[in-house]
Structures are given as structure tokens and as C-alpha cells.
Design a protein around this motif. Structure first.
Motif, short mmCIF file in Angstrom:
data_model
loop_
_atom_site.label_atom_id
_atom_site.label_comp_id
_atom_site.label_asym_id
_atom_site.label_seq_id
_atom_site.Cartn_x
_atom_site.Cartn_y
_atom_site.Cartn_z
N ALA A 30 -23.74 103.05 38.43
CA ALA A 30 -22.70 101.89 38.42
C ALA A 30 -21.58 102.43 39.08
CB ALA A 30 -22.45 101.92 36.84
N ALA A 31 -21.24 103.80 39.47
CA ALA A 31 -20.12 104.09 40.16
C ALA A 31 -20.24 103.45 41.84
CB ALA A 31 -19.95 105.44 40.17
N VAL A 32 -21.58 103.81 42.22
CA VAL A 32 -21.83 103.33 43.73
C VAL A 32 -21.97 101.88 43.70
CG1 VAL A 32 -23.71 103.30 45.52
CG2 VAL A 32 -23.40 105.51 44.08
N GLU A 33 -22.49 101.32 42.80
CA GLU A 33 -22.44 99.47 42.84
C GLU A 33 -21.12 99.08 42.79
OE1 GLU A 33 -24.25 96.07 43.38
OE2 GLU A 33 -25.32 98.16 43.49
N MET A 44 -24.19 114.86 35.20
CA MET A 44 -24.71 113.63 34.47
C MET A 44 -26.11 113.45 34.65
SD MET A 44 -21.61 110.86 35.55
CE MET A 44 -22.00 111.13 37.53
N PRO A 45 -26.60 112.73 33.58
CA PRO A 45 -28.23 112.24 33.67
C PRO A 45 -28.57 111.25 34.89
CG PRO A 45 -27.30 111.15 31.82
CD PRO A 45 -26.24 112.23 32.64
N ALA A 46 -29.89 111.36 35.28
CA ALA A 46 -30.12 110.45 36.31
C ALA A 46 -29.63 110.75 37.84
CB ALA A 46 -29.84 108.92 35.85
N LEU A 47 -28.35 110.60 37.82
CA LEU A 47 -27.69 110.81 39.28
C LEU A 47 -26.47 111.52 39.16
CD1 LEU A 47 -28.24 109.54 42.08
CD2 LEU A 47 -26.30 108.04 41.56
N ASP A 48 -26.66 112.80 39.33
CA ASP A 48 -25.39 113.77 39.20
C ASP A 48 -24.41 113.46 40.03
OD1 ASP A 48 -25.80 114.85 41.65
OD2 ASP A 48 -27.24 116.52 40.70
N GLY A 49 -23.06 114.25 39.81
CA GLY A 49 -21.94 113.99 40.35
C GLY A 49 -22.15 114.58 42.02
N VAL A 50 -22.80 115.30 42.28
CA VAL A 50 -23.07 115.83 43.78
C VAL A 50 -23.47 114.58 44.67
CG1 VAL A 50 -24.07 117.30 45.29
CG2 VAL A 50 -23.12 118.15 43.19
N THR A 51 -24.66 113.98 44.06
CA THR A 51 -25.62 112.95 44.65
C THR A 51 -24.42 111.54 44.62
OG1 THR A 51 -27.36 113.81 43.97
CG2 THR A 51 -27.50 111.65 44.80
N LEU A 79 -23.17 109.51 48.00
CA LEU A 79 -23.47 108.19 48.18
C LEU A 79 -22.22 107.36 48.19
CD1 LEU A 79 -26.20 107.42 45.71
CD2 LEU A 79 -26.40 107.52 48.13
N LEU A 80 -21.05 107.61 47.55
CA LEU A 80 -19.90 107.12 47.60
C LEU A 80 -19.26 107.14 48.91
CD1 LEU A 80 -18.39 108.00 44.07
CD2 LEU A 80 -18.88 105.66 44.79
N HIS A 108 -20.11 123.91 44.84
CA HIS A 108 -19.95 124.32 46.46
C HIS A 108 -20.69 123.11 46.89
CE1 HIS A 108 -20.37 126.00 50.22
NE2 HIS A 108 -21.36 125.89 50.31
N ALA A 109 -21.64 122.52 46.25
CA ALA A 109 -22.54 121.36 46.96
C ALA A 109 -21.46 120.25 47.07
CB ALA A 109 -23.62 121.11 46.23
N PHE A 110 -20.91 120.09 45.78
CA PHE A 110 -19.89 118.83 45.76
C PHE A 110 -18.87 119.16 46.91
CE2 PHE A 110 -15.64 117.51 44.20
CZ PHE A 110 -15.85 116.16 44.06
N THR A 111 -18.38 120.07 47.14
CA THR A 111 -17.37 120.16 48.22
C THR A 111 -17.66 120.17 49.50
OG1 THR A 111 -17.40 122.70 47.96
CG2 THR A 111 -15.39 121.52 46.79
N SER A 112 -19.09 120.71 49.59
CA SER A 112 -19.82 120.68 51.10
C SER A 112 -20.19 119.01 51.28
CB SER A 112 -20.92 121.25 51.11
OG SER A 112 -21.92 120.97 50.42
N ARG A 113 -20.16 118.16 50.31
CA ARG A 113 -20.60 116.62 50.65
C ARG A 113 -19.21 115.87 50.66
NH1 ARG A 113 -24.80 119.32 48.76
NH2 ARG A 113 -26.87 118.57 49.18
#
Length: 244
Positions: free
Chosen positions: A157-160, A176-183, A187-188, A210-215
Motif C-alpha cells: 500500500a505504501a508503494v502504491e 512487517m509481514p509480506a513486504l518488510d521495511g527493507v524491501t 521500492l519507494l 544495516h540492509a535498510f541504510t544500505s538501500r
């Protein structure tokens, strides 16, 4: 109706005020100048403004006091503060009450123009959490301080939402389930490189942060946190040269 291109520039230094006004006029804005807080308040009583750009340290009313009075006259008015001094307590008060961003002098006119354009776009802060009560509580706190904020409850929903209407800053839970914050962050950022993403988490492992900040993630807040802490992170993200 407030002019969408009218900007009030408030600075007691005549040279700085004239330089700001001239550069903003070159960008196509209608600019009104005020040499101090009292004159800014008088100007706001006479006409509507889309944005106010104000120095913090001025004789008489300081920039935060001026901001408060201007908001009483024109509720919801967008205000950007400028400062060359480390008046942290005063600046914290302004941010906690809804100042859009703080720019530290010296700054380039290109950077200023980008922040003004970003502020005038009136894009919302998007809060993403799979627990609706958590998301809505954060949104309520941001709105109470005068920020435009909305909530969605999953990464898809955030990406949409970001595709449908530009998002200024996105605040999302990492786990978060399904699509986590990193992914979701990745996408955002693909949707728009101008979106700044702030993570929040109570139990994400260090490698996930770390994965979040690297993205391209801007910052990560540990739950629980005060809304004021989030507002400071939002204001920093908005004024960061990399986010404009």
C-alpha cells in the motif's frame, strides 16, 4: 485563497534578505520582505503566503516566536527556519511545533531553492505499520503538530500510495509481514529518489537495519519513541542536501 507562489522572507540582515529575495524571484516566486518578526506579522495580516523563510536570531521576536504568531494568523502556514547559530533548544521548540525544516547558514541558493520547492509541494508524511493502532497514533501526533500525515498498513500500500501521489517522507516499520521495511524502502526509492525513508523498529536485528541504510534509508528510530523525536528526524531529512 493563499497564493501558491508567494513567499515571505524574514531576516534582519538587509544584504542577506535581498539576496534571498532576488534568488527566489529568479525561481519564479513572488517575494515579500520583512526586516523582523513584527513586520512579518503585519505582512501576514495583510496578505496570504504559501511559505515563510525566516531567520532564527533576530532583534525583538526571534524566528520561533515569529513562527508561532504567523501560525495563529494563518493556521497551517509552512515555515522554514534559517540559522547560523547553535540555538538547539529554540530550534527544537520550533520543530516540535511544526516547523517544516531548518537550514543552517551558510547554504547554497540551489539548496535553498530545492527546499522551498519541496516544502511548497505539500506532500504528506506517510506512516506505514502493520498495526493500524500504532500507525494511526503516530499520524495523530504529527497532525496535532501541524504536519500533513497519512497512514497505510503494509508495504504494498505504501508503494502504491507513493505512485499515486508524491510522498515527502515515509516512516515505516522494518518488521512487517509480506513486504518488510527493507524491501519497501528499496521500492519507494525506485519510485522517487526524493522520498526520504525513516525506519522504526522494536526488535529488528542489526543486519536488517544495516540492509535498510544500505538501500537508501535515512535514519532508524527505536520503539518506543516520542513523536517529537520523529519530528526532528523528519525535519533533518527534509533539509538534508541529499534529500532534495
Amino acid at each position: 485563497m493563499r497564493s501558491t507562489r508567494r513567499v515571505l522572507v524574514v531576516d534582519d540582515e538587509e544584504g542577506m534578505r535581498a539576496t534571498l529575495a532576488a534568488n527566489l524571484e529568479l525561481e519564479g516566486y513572488e517575494v515579500v520582505e520583512a526586516r523582523d518578526g513584527a513586520h512579518a506579522i503585519e505582512a501576514a495580516r495583510q496578505q496570504r503566503f504559501a511559505l515563510v523563510l525566516s531567520d532564527v536570531k533576530m532583534p525583538g521576536l526571534n524566528g520561533v516566536e515569529t513562527f508561532r504568531e504567523l501560525r495563529r494568523i494563518q493556521p497551517g502556514l509552512t515555515v522554514v527556519l534559517m540559522t547560523a547559530f547553535a540555538i538547539e533548544e529554540l530550534i527544537e521548540e520550533g520543530i516540535g511545533e511544526g516547523v517544516y525544516a531548518v537550514i543552517y547558514k551558510p547554504f547554497s541558493m540551489e539548496h535553498l531553492a530545492r527546499i522551498v520547492a519541496r516544502a511548497l509541494a505539500s506532500r504528506p508524511v506517510l506512516v506505514v505499520d502493520d498495526l493500524p493502532d500504532v500507525a494511526e497514533t503516530i499520524v495523530a501526533g504529527l497532525r496535532a503538530a501541524g504536519l500533513r500525515a497519512e497512514a497505510v498498513y503494509d508495504g504494498y500500500a505504501a508503494v502504491e500510495r507513493a505512485r499515486d501521489e508524491a510522498v515527502d517522507v515515509c516512516v515505516l516499520d522494518l518488521v512487517m509481514p509480506a513486504l518488510d521495511g527493507v524491501t519497501t524502502c528499496e521500492l519507494l526509492r525506485r519510485t522517487s529518489e526524493h522520498i526520504r525513508v525513516i525506519a522504526m523498529t522494536g526488535h529488528a536485528p542489526p543486519e536488517m537495519i544495516h540492509a535498510f541504510t544500505s538501500r537508501g534509508g535515512y535514519a532508524c528510530l527505536r520503539k518506543p519513541f516520542e513523536v517529537r523525536e520523529l519530528m526532528h528526524a523528519i525535519a533533518r531529512a527534509r533539509s538534508d542536501p541529499r534529500s532534495c
